[in-house]
Design a protein around this motif. Structure first.
Motif: not given
Length: 296
Positions: A136-138, A144-147, A181-183
């Protein structure tokens, strides 16, 4: 027959038996034809049995027949009022059927926004069914975002948002909001789901989705004016019990971990809710109200 038509027939059978308690197949068939459920065609015994089996498989609702009267009834009415996925699915499909038949008055129906994050549901549910890890991308608000690769345990819908309960690579249980979630990607790596894990059990001591280490408390609330009726018809927690009642207020007890989600819900009632016990929680609510007043 289209799936929507079949679901409509399931819902009709359930709601009719709920309304009339017990009916013979002949009585049920007459109401079926009167309501033109299948364009006026009768409800044949073989079709009813097939629908009855499907209703039990899909919603967990058991329809039985009394040997002496040959009347059919729902033997486990409680399943329609619990927090199970079957109960939620039944409620959702019932509303869907009503709204589908109400297109002519759609301008007079005011609805809430649909739950956000649903675009990832198919992938997440596939991972839950197959016990496969998710990438997941979060991105939290203001961060900042992370995976991260996680083991998906359960999904929960709360206040029009979907949340994923998952075990991260640090062996910690975490809650991830789907709208953050971004992915979401299904990996080829599986994981072993604990045999005795229960999503209902995991959240049973909480209100909402925050599941931190807040200690368990025996909470006593006093609901004023019309608020008791809101708590009676929509309890805050399965442990809720009404322990006292007068003309002007009613007291309710709950055994719960009073997290921020729970405190926020209490504050949403304004002066309709008063915390009586424990004293520490009463003081905490008072401080939160005082901080809010500083903004005015």
């Amino acid at each position: 027959m289209k799936p929507a038509q079949i679901f409509h027939q399931y819902i009709w059978i359930i709601n009719t038996l709920r309304a009339y308690r017990k009916l013979t197949l002949e009585e049920l068939n007459q109401k079926w034809m009167d309501d033109r459920v299948a364009d006026g065609n009768p409800l044949y015994r073989v079709s009813f049995y097939r629908h009855r089996d499907a209703i039990q498989d899909m919603f967990g609702i058991i329809i039985e027949c009394e040997p002496k009267t040959y009347k059919y009834y729902i033997s486990n009415q409680k399943v329609l009022s619990d927090d199970s996925i079957e109960s939620w699915l039944f409620s959702t499909l019932t509303v869907h059927g009503v709204l589908a038949d109400s297109a002519a008055v759609k301008e007079r129906l005011v609805l809430e926004n649909a739950p956000v994050g649903e675009q990832y549901l198919n992938t997440i549910i596939s991972a839950i069914k197959s016990n496969h890890r998710l990438l997941i991308g979060y991105q939290k608000f203001g961060a900042e975002g992370y995976e991260k690769v996680v083991c998906p345990y359960a999904l929960k819908l709360f206040h029009q948002r979907w949340y994923l309960l998952a075990l991260n690579d640090e062996e910690q249980m975490r809650i991830y909001a789907l709208d953050r979630m971004t992915k979401v990607e299904l990996t080829d790596k599986s994981f072993e789901m604990p045999a005795h894990f229960s999503a209902q059990g995991y959240f049973s001591e909480y209100y909402g989705v925050l599941t931190d280490n807040t200690p368990m408390s025996h909470v006593v609330l006093r609901a004023h004016n019309k608020t008791p009726n809101y708590l009676r018809t929509l309890p805050l927690h399965p442990s809720q019990q009404e322990i006292a009642s007068t003309e002007h207020y009613a007291d309710f007890s709950l055994d719960i971990r009073p997290t921020a989600d729970f405190l926020g819900q209490l504050l949403s009632y304004g002066d309709g809710i008063e915390v009586l016990e424990p004293l520490a929680l009463r003081v905490k609510i008072r401080k939160m109200i005082a901080e809010n007043l500083k903004r005015y």
